[in-house]
Every structure is written in structure tokens, then in C-alpha cells.
Design an enzyme around this catalytic site. Structure first.
Site, PDB file in Angstrom:
ATOM      1  N   LYS A 265      38.101  37.762  36.770  1.00 19.55           N
ATOM      2  CA  LYS A 265      38.424  38.790  35.768  1.00 19.55           C
ATOM      3  C   LYS A 265      37.146  39.270  35.048  1.00 19.55           C
ATOM      4  O   LYS A 265      36.943  40.464  34.828  1.00 19.55           O
ATOM      5  CB  LYS A 265      39.426  38.185  34.764  1.00 19.55           C
ATOM      6  CG  LYS A 265      39.665  38.993  33.515  1.00 19.55           C
ATOM      7  CD  LYS A 265      40.495  40.216  33.773  1.00 19.55           C
ATOM      8  CE  LYS A 265      40.666  41.044  32.512  1.00 19.55           C
ATOM      9  NZ  LYS A 265      41.103  42.396  32.791  1.00 19.55           N
TER      10      LYS A 265
ATOM     11  N   THR B  71      42.023  36.568  28.327  1.00 24.05           N
ATOM     12  CA  THR B  71      40.680  36.684  28.910  1.00 24.05           C
ATOM     13  C   THR B  71      39.735  35.962  27.955  1.00 24.05           C
ATOM     14  O   THR B  71      39.559  36.397  26.808  1.00 24.05           O
ATOM     15  CB  THR B  71      40.247  38.162  29.033  1.00 24.05           C
ATOM     16  OG1 THR B  71      41.265  38.883  29.735  1.00 24.05           O
ATOM     17  CG2 THR B  71      38.943  38.283  29.795  1.00 24.05           C
TER      18      THR B  71
HETATM   19  P1  NAD Z   1      46.300  41.673  20.774  1.00 24.99           P
HETATM   20  O1  NAD Z   1      45.218  41.430  19.771  1.00 24.99           O
HETATM   21  O2  NAD Z   1      47.094  42.923  20.718  1.00 24.99           O
HETATM   22  O3  NAD Z   1      47.347  40.438  20.727  1.00 24.99           O
HETATM   23  C1  NAD Z   1      47.007  39.109  20.452  1.00 24.99           C
HETATM   24  C2  NAD Z   1      48.204  38.476  19.731  1.00 24.99           C
HETATM   25  O4  NAD Z   1      47.898  37.082  19.519  1.00 24.99           O
HETATM   26  C3  NAD Z   1      48.476  39.076  18.347  1.00 24.99           C
HETATM   27  O5  NAD Z   1      49.863  39.364  18.237  1.00 24.99           O
HETATM   28  C4  NAD Z   1      48.063  37.976  17.381  1.00 24.99           C
HETATM   29  O6  NAD Z   1      48.801  37.975  16.180  1.00 24.99           O
HETATM   30  C5  NAD Z   1      48.345  36.738  18.211  1.00 24.99           C
HETATM   31  N1  NAD Z   1      47.587  35.568  17.769  1.00 24.99           N
HETATM   32  C6  NAD Z   1      46.281  35.497  17.430  1.00 24.99           C
HETATM   33  N2  NAD Z   1      45.959  34.232  17.094  1.00 24.99           N
HETATM   34  C7  NAD Z   1      47.095  33.500  17.220  1.00 24.99           C
HETATM   35  C8  NAD Z   1      47.411  32.127  17.023  1.00 24.99           C
HETATM   36  N3  NAD Z   1      46.486  31.273  16.593  1.00 24.99           N
HETATM   37  N4  NAD Z   1      48.676  31.718  17.240  1.00 24.99           N
HETATM   38  C9  NAD Z   1      49.638  32.592  17.675  1.00 24.99           C
HETATM   39  N5  NAD Z   1      49.384  33.908  17.874  1.00 24.99           N
HETATM   40  C10 NAD Z   1      48.138  34.337  17.656  1.00 24.99           C
HETATM   41  O7  NAD Z   1      45.593  41.524  22.194  1.00 24.99           O
HETATM   42  P2  NAD Z   1      46.119  42.094  23.607  1.00 24.99           P
HETATM   43  O8  NAD Z   1      45.667  43.485  23.788  1.00 24.99           O
HETATM   44  O9  NAD Z   1      47.555  41.747  23.751  1.00 24.99           O
HETATM   45  O10 NAD Z   1      45.227  41.209  24.602  1.00 24.99           O
HETATM   46  C11 NAD Z   1      45.511  39.843  24.826  1.00 24.99           C
HETATM   47  C12 NAD Z   1      44.549  39.327  25.890  1.00 24.99           C
HETATM   48  O11 NAD Z   1      44.722  40.099  27.096  1.00 24.99           O
HETATM   49  C13 NAD Z   1      43.063  39.463  25.511  1.00 24.99           C
HETATM   50  O12 NAD Z   1      42.383  38.343  25.977  1.00 24.99           O
HETATM   51  C14 NAD Z   1      42.628  40.721  26.257  1.00 24.99           C
HETATM   52  O13 NAD Z   1      41.240  40.721  26.564  1.00 24.99           O
HETATM   53  C15 NAD Z   1      43.477  40.628  27.512  1.00 24.99           C
HETATM   54  N6  NAD Z   1      43.731  41.920  28.164  1.00 24.99           N
HETATM   55  C16 NAD Z   1      44.096  43.007  27.402  1.00 24.99           C
HETATM   56  C17 NAD Z   1      44.328  44.217  28.033  1.00 24.99           C
HETATM   57  C18 NAD Z   1      44.728  45.445  27.222  1.00 24.99           C
HETATM   58  O14 NAD Z   1      44.737  46.550  27.782  1.00 24.99           O
HETATM   59  N7  NAD Z   1      45.069  45.297  25.943  1.00 24.99           N
HETATM   60  C19 NAD Z   1      44.192  44.330  29.420  1.00 24.99           C
HETATM   61  C20 NAD Z   1      43.862  43.202  30.165  1.00 24.99           C
HETATM   62  C21 NAD Z   1      43.624  41.987  29.513  1.00 24.99           C
END
Ligand code: NAD
EC number: 1.1.1.31
Length: 344
Positions: free
Chosen positions: A207, A132
Site C-alpha cells: 500500500k 494505513t
Molecule cells: P477518518 O479520520 O475519517 O476516520 C478515522 C476514525 O477513527 C474517526 O471516526 C475517528 O474518530 C476514529 N478514531 C480515531 N482514534 C480512535 C480511537 N483511539 N478509538 C476509536 N476510534 C478512533 O479516516 P478515513 O478517511 O476513514 O481513513 C482511515 C484509514 O484509511 C487511514 O489510515 C487512511 O490513510 C486510510 N485510507 C483512506 C482513504 C480515503 O480515501 N479516505 C483511502 C484509502 C485508505
């Protein structure tokens, strides 16, 4: 096989690249999504290659170890960089925190690598981004991918970590009809509803509008539950009344913020707001809504007020940043008890 052996050269012959999928970003959502995708792809075609990549090497390592334990014959490897993940696979999925990470991974890693690939490999490469992020950033990245001769769709998700784990996510897809059709069978392995919202960026626009409602909705439910209990109502009675009245919504009937208000259900408030959707992510999404609204010249006064309040909450109670955003109720309750003021 020992997990450490997985640090190997992931670049195989080009015939392997066409059977390979790279997943970049193994956080709370990405870990579950990649697990579902790879296990179903493996069940269907066990000669597939799987590649994982994360900025935290231990996350990729842990994913590999778990996967190999459950699927001993699987060909799964770790890419140390997005460049390596791009060279290894024809299909690339990204699930990263937001715009800065997508800009860095695509503009510094994936796009320059695509430009260097032979024409046939670049043309067959398909990128799906489920992050997102800002609509204009998503569009600029998709343009860069297209200029590098490859295809891309934005496919943000709705359904949270529970939906990611159960493969019941809804994917909101932005891109061409061809891109949507190409994404459908892949996304179907990780979710239940796949909706084509329009051209590039449209999935994100949908979204962001949804989360604009959700952010305000959860906050006003917190306010109403606090007011009702202050007026002497039993939270379970109040929730039952609202759930069967015009105030009914997801935040009251599923994600209710008051412990014991939904005796039949177990929302995050029953676990001190652990799990669920982090307040920090909701704050980010409210910021995405105000950014895109400002660019479009569209007023979002309630969204801006909610964004200010979530920002105050994270600043004053940093321990609530990683808790479910329904903890805004807890924050408001504390503000009330301490006689503090709200900035919004
Ligand atoms: P998170 O922070 O748990 O995971 C992000 C991952 O990306 C981490 O493992 C991090 O180490 C990795 N990362 C960061 N920078 C990086 C890079 N440069 N190269 C490689 N890896 C990298 O986040 P999440 O909860 O998994 O959410 C991910 C996306 O999904 C976000 O945009 C969030 O808004 C969206 N989202 C989350 C939820 C939820 O309930 N958590 C629900 C809907 C949408």
C-alpha cells in the site's frame, strides 16, 4: 428502537461472541465499510451481533441509528472502549487514522483484553486492521496479538471512499496463509479484490509503495497541467493528448486536477476538491514511505521532494488539508500567481 438504548452492555454469552463482529473507527472509510459488512452479514445470518466503537461517541451513535432504521431487527450495539469491543466479539476490524491510534487501541485496549480472555475465546479471536500505518508498527501489533493467542492480518485498502461505499475496495493483505483465508470471506463483503501480499506487514508495504507513486504522480500531473495552460494549451486538449500518450496515468485520466479538463467525468476538482483523498492523508502516507525507506536504506528522492511540497501546502494553505490531494494543482497555481517559492 431509539438510538440511545444502544448504550448497553455489549458483552453477551460466549456463544454470542462467536457470532459477533466489532468495527472500531467509523470515519469516512470505516463508516461505509462497516455498513456494507454488517448489512450483508445481517442478510445472511440475522442472529449475528454487530458492535461499533469510535473515539467520537456521536459517530457510533449515528451509525447505529442509521443501521437500525434500515434493518429494524438488527442486534447492533455500541462499545464504549476497544476493551469492550474485544470482549464482545470474536472478529474485530479496525480502521483508524494511523500508527498512534493503532498503538493506543491495540496496546492499551485489545491486546491486554485478549490476554485476560479464557483460552478458547482468545484463540478464536481474529483481528483485521485496514488502517494505513507504519509497517514496523503493524508488525509489532500483530506480534502482540499472536502472543495473546489470537490471529491478525493487516489489510489496508485501495479505492477510496467511493470504493468503500460501493464495496469495490482492493484489500492488500499481510499475514499467514491461514489468516488470509480466514479474512477473505469477511473482506469480500466490503471489496472486490483481495490480494495476499506476503507475511505480516506485507499488505502495508504494498500500500505504501502504491501511494508513494500516487503522491508523486498527482503532483507532476499538477505541474504539467499548469505548465501546459501557461503555454496556452486548452486543459481539455492537453488532458486528451496525455491520456492517449506515454504520460497517461490515473491522475490525468481519472483524478485530473483542472476543472472541465475531463468533460465526461466528475473528479473532485469539479466540486472545489471536496471528497476524494485528503491532502493530509497523502502527506501522512508520504511520511510512511520515507520512514520505511530510511529504515530499509532505500533512496526515495522524488518521494521526499513530494512530501516536502505537500507539507508546505498544508502549512501555508491549511484549508487544502482536508480537500482532495489533486488540489496541489491549485496550490502550485497560487504559488505561480503570487510569485512565491517552492521549498522542495
Ligand atoms: P477518518 O479520520 O475519517 O476516520 C478515522 C476514525 O477513527 C474517526 O471516526 C475517528 O474518530 C476514529 N478514531 C480515531 N482514534 C480512535 C480511537 N483511539 N478509538 C476509536 N476510534 C478512533 O479516516 P478515513 O478517511 O476513514 O481513513 C482511515 C484509514 O484509511 C487511514 O489510515 C487512511 O490513510 C486510510 N485510507 C483512506 C482513504 C480515503 O480515501 N479516505 C483511502 C484509502 C485508505
Amino acid at each position: 428502537m431509539k438510538a440511545s438504548l444502544r448504550w448497553m452492555n455489549v458483552i453477551g454469552p460466549s456463544s454470542m461472541r462467536s457470532r459477533s463482529t466489532s468495527f472500531i473507527g467509523l470515519g469516512r472509510m470505516g463508516h461505509e465499510m462497516a455498513y456494507n459488512l454488517f448489512s450483508k452479514q445481517f442478510a445472511h445470518a440475522n442472529e449475528s451481533q454487530f458492535v461499533v466503537c469510535d473515539a467520537i461517541p456521536e459517530s457510533a451513535q449515528r451509525f447505529c441509528s442509521n443501521f437500525v432504521k434500515q434493518y429494524p431487527g438488527a442486534n447492533i450495539n455500541i462499545a464504549k472502549t476497544p476493551e469492550e469491543a474485544t470482549r464482545a466479539s470474536q472478529t474485530i476490524i479496525t480502521m483508524l487514522p494511523s500508527s498512534p491510534q493503532i498503538l493506543s487501541v491495540y496496546h492499551d485496549g485489545i491486546i491486554p483484553t485478549l490476554r485476560k480472555l479464557p483460552a478458547d475465546q482468545a484463540e478464536s479471536t481474529f483481528c483485521i486492521d485496514s488502517t494505513t500505518l507504519d509497517v514496523d508498527v503493524a508488525r509489532s501489533v500483530a506480534k502482540g496479538v499472536a502472543e495473546a493467542r489470537s490471529q491478525m492480518v493487516d489489510a489496508p485498502v485501495s479505492g477510496g471512499v467511493t470504493g468503500a461505499k460501493a464495496a469495490t475496495l482492493a484489500f492488500l493483505v499481510g499475514g499467514t496463509v491461514t489468516g488470509f483465508k480466514q479474512a477473505q470471506p469477511i473482506l469480500a463483503l466490503m471489496g472486490q479484490r483481495i490480494i495476499h501480499c506476503g507475511p505480516s506487514g506485507a499488505g502495508l508495504a504494498a500500500k505504501i509503495c502504491n501511494n508513494l507513486i500516487l503522491g508523486v504522480q498527482q503532483m507532476v500531473v499538477g505541474e504539467a497541467m499548469l505548465l501546459g495552460t501557461k503555454l496556452g494549451l486548452d486543459p481539455a486538449v492537453l488532458s486528451s493528448v496525455i491520456s492517449s500518450s506515454t504520460g497517461n496515468c490515473w491522475s490525468i485520466s481519472v483524478n485530473n486536477p483542472v476543472p472541465h479538463a475531463l468533460p465526461e467525468k466528475s473528479p473532485p476538482c469539479e466540486r472545489d476538491y471536496e471528497g476524494g483523498f485528503a491532502t493530509a492523508l497523502m502527506l501522512k502516507d508520504m511520511g510512511l514511505a520515507s520512514n520505511v525507506a530510511a529504515l530499509a536504506g532505500c533512496p526515495v528522492p522524488l518521494g521526499q521532494a513530494a512530501e516536502t511540497l505537500y507539507a508546505q501546502m498544508v502549512e501555508e494553505r491549511p484549508e487544502l488539508a482536508q480537500k482532495d490531494f489533486s488540489s496541489v494543482y491549485k496550490f502550485l497555481k497560487q504559488v505561480m500567481e503570487e510569485g512565491k517559492t517552492i521549498k522542495a
